[in-house]
Design a protein around this motif. Structure first.
Motif, short mmCIF file in Angstrom:
data_model
loop_
_atom_site.label_atom_id
_atom_site.label_comp_id
_atom_site.label_asym_id
_atom_site.label_seq_id
_atom_site.Cartn_x
_atom_site.Cartn_y
_atom_site.Cartn_z
N HIS A 65 32.00 -10.47 -18.80
CA HIS A 65 29.90 -9.68 -17.88
C HIS A 65 28.91 -9.78 -18.43
O HIS A 65 27.96 -9.29 -17.31
CB HIS A 65 30.38 -8.51 -19.17
N SER A 75 32.40 -3.26 -13.61
CA SER A 75 33.39 -4.57 -13.50
C SER A 75 33.20 -5.60 -13.78
O SER A 75 31.98 -6.54 -13.13
CB SER A 75 34.41 -4.30 -12.74
N SER A 76 33.48 -6.10 -15.13
CA SER A 76 33.47 -8.01 -15.02
C SER A 76 34.00 -8.67 -13.92
O SER A 76 33.86 -10.16 -13.67
CB SER A 76 33.88 -8.41 -16.53
N ALA A 78 35.68 -8.53 -9.57
CA ALA A 78 36.13 -7.70 -8.99
C ALA A 78 36.44 -9.03 -7.38
O ALA A 78 36.13 -9.50 -7.64
CB ALA A 78 34.65 -7.29 -8.18
N LYS A 273 38.33 -0.40 -17.88
CA LYS A 273 38.84 0.83 -16.63
C LYS A 273 38.85 -0.08 -15.48
O LYS A 273 37.94 -1.03 -15.13
CB LYS A 273 37.94 1.28 -17.01
N CYS A 274 40.21 -0.24 -14.95
CA CYS A 274 40.30 -0.65 -14.34
C CYS A 274 41.07 -0.11 -12.97
O CYS A 274 41.16 1.00 -13.25
CB CYS A 274 42.21 -1.59 -14.59
N PHE A 290 39.13 -3.59 -9.38
CA PHE A 290 37.56 -3.57 -9.99
C PHE A 290 38.33 -4.19 -11.63
O PHE A 290 39.93 -3.29 -12.01
CB PHE A 290 37.26 -2.56 -10.17
N LEU A 291 38.60 -4.90 -12.56
CA LEU A 291 39.03 -4.86 -13.66
C LEU A 291 37.85 -4.79 -14.62
O LEU A 291 36.84 -5.39 -14.30
CB LEU A 291 39.72 -5.91 -14.24
N ASP A 292 38.07 -4.63 -16.02
CA ASP A 292 37.15 -4.91 -17.14
C ASP A 292 35.96 -3.83 -16.85
O ASP A 292 35.00 -4.30 -16.57
CB ASP A 292 37.16 -5.99 -17.39
N SER A 293 36.36 -3.04 -16.36
CA SER A 293 34.51 -2.44 -16.49
C SER A 293 34.30 -0.93 -17.44
O SER A 293 35.21 -0.34 -17.89
CB SER A 293 34.66 -1.01 -15.30
N ARG A 299 33.95 2.87 -12.72
CA ARG A 299 34.86 1.88 -11.73
C ARG A 299 34.83 2.83 -10.71
O ARG A 299 35.01 1.85 -9.85
CB ARG A 299 36.91 2.39 -12.73
N ASP A 302 31.75 1.35 -9.19
CA ASP A 302 31.74 0.17 -8.73
C ASP A 302 32.62 0.68 -7.54
O ASP A 302 31.42 -0.09 -6.09
CB ASP A 302 32.82 -0.44 -9.50
#
Length: 324
Positions: A65, A75-76, A78, A273-274, A290-293, A299, A302
């Protein structure tokens, strides 16, 4: 005599009424005081109580992040890919290997469909399908019987964990054979960063990278059944004698600004959140990951930021790439 008797009887009644009213006022005042004391006590307890913070995600632990990007995404990870040209339009930590939560169910669905198993065969939820990983509940009670097609629908649209688990359990050779098939299919797609241990995504050991998931989305979005089921907004399913309404976990499906061909959401604490999607935009078919939001609706926010950013870019926009 009658008049005198009535007059003497009225006097104590009036006195009693006055006394009763006084008692009521005192009682109300007492209740207010008790409520005030309780309120103060609760406020003091809230201040004194320690704040229990959620455990950090794998991405937070890895410092993902801290990586900045032009859109200030929550999201960490994308990743945006042109599905036809395979041009990467946006990339943020694409090779980070993280838990993928219910994005897992896309591979679950792909393995089921490619196995050619009957969608009309009836499957029954048993004790084996209960979540022993996170101890979550389900609207599919033990003993619920649905067709394989209905289980597939609920797994993709509403992310029903018991439905996904039942699909894996009813695979030829059982759950062990099913997980082996999931990993074999990932390997065949060149998903070298991906590993599965179960079909729901509840385990944090189900892991992948954004670049790998783009490959999975590319393949699953070309299967008409998976496109239809994953983008279904709602469905009424007969559970015993009741018709129960199930809805999609992705609010973007109701947004007219989006033309989504395939989607899947996911969440467990370790993954954040993915969201993965295949969507048509400005004459192009795009794959988004989008991962690790962090945040309840982050998400989706994003994805909206990405849509607006892409709409502003000329056709030959330079690729944005950021990584740790």
């Amino acid at each position: 005599m009658a008049f005198v008797g009535t007059a003497h009887a009225a006097a104590p009644t009036k006195s009693k009424a006055k006394s009763s009213a006084t008692q009521v006022r005192k009682a109300k005042a007492g209740v207010k005081q008790v409520r005030k004391v309780k309120s103060v006590a609760l406020r003091r307890a809230a201040v004194a109580a320690p704040v229990v913070r959620a455990a950090p995600t794998f991405g937070q632990v890895a410092g993902l992040h801290a990586v900045e990007d032009p859109l200030s995404l929550k999201s960490s990870v994308a990743y945006v890919l042109d599905q036809d040209t395979h041009e990467v339009l946006f990339s943020k930590n694409p090779q980070a290997v993280l838990p993928i939560a219910s994005i897992t169910k896309l591979m679950t669905a792909l393995v089921v469909v490619e196995a050619g198993l009957s969608l009309d065969e009836k499957l029954t939820v048993t004790e084996e399908d209960k979540d022993t990983e996170k101890n979550t509940g389900s609207r599919l009670a033990i003993g619920t019987t649905l067709t394989r097609g209905e289980m597939l629908h609920l797994a993709l649209m509403s992310s029903e964990n018991r439905a996904a688990h039942a699909l894996g359990r009813h695979y030829p050779g059982g759950l062990t054979a099913f997980v082996a098939a999931m990993n074999a299919r990932a390997a065949s797609l060149g998903m070298t960063d991906t590993h599965y241990v179960e079909p729901t995504g509840l385990s944090s050991r189900n892991q992948s990278s954004a670049a790998d998931l783009a490959k999975l989305v590319n393949v699953t979005s070309q299967v008409p059944l998976l496109r239809d089921l994953s983008t279904s907004r709602e469905a009424r399913v007969a559970l015993g004698k009741r018709l129960v309404q199930f809805r999609s976990t992705n609010g973007l499906l109701a947004n007219p600004l989006w033309d989504i061909g395939l989607q899947k959401t996911g969440f467990i604490n370790e993954a954040g959140k993915c969201l993965v999607m295949q969507a048509s935009m400005a004459g192009r078919k795009l794959i988004m990951v989008f991962l690790d939001s962090s945040g309840k609706a982050s998400r989706i926010a994003d994805a909206e930021r990405m849509r607006k950013w892409l709409a502003r870019q000329p056709g030959d926009a330079a690729t944005v790439s950021t990584k740790l």
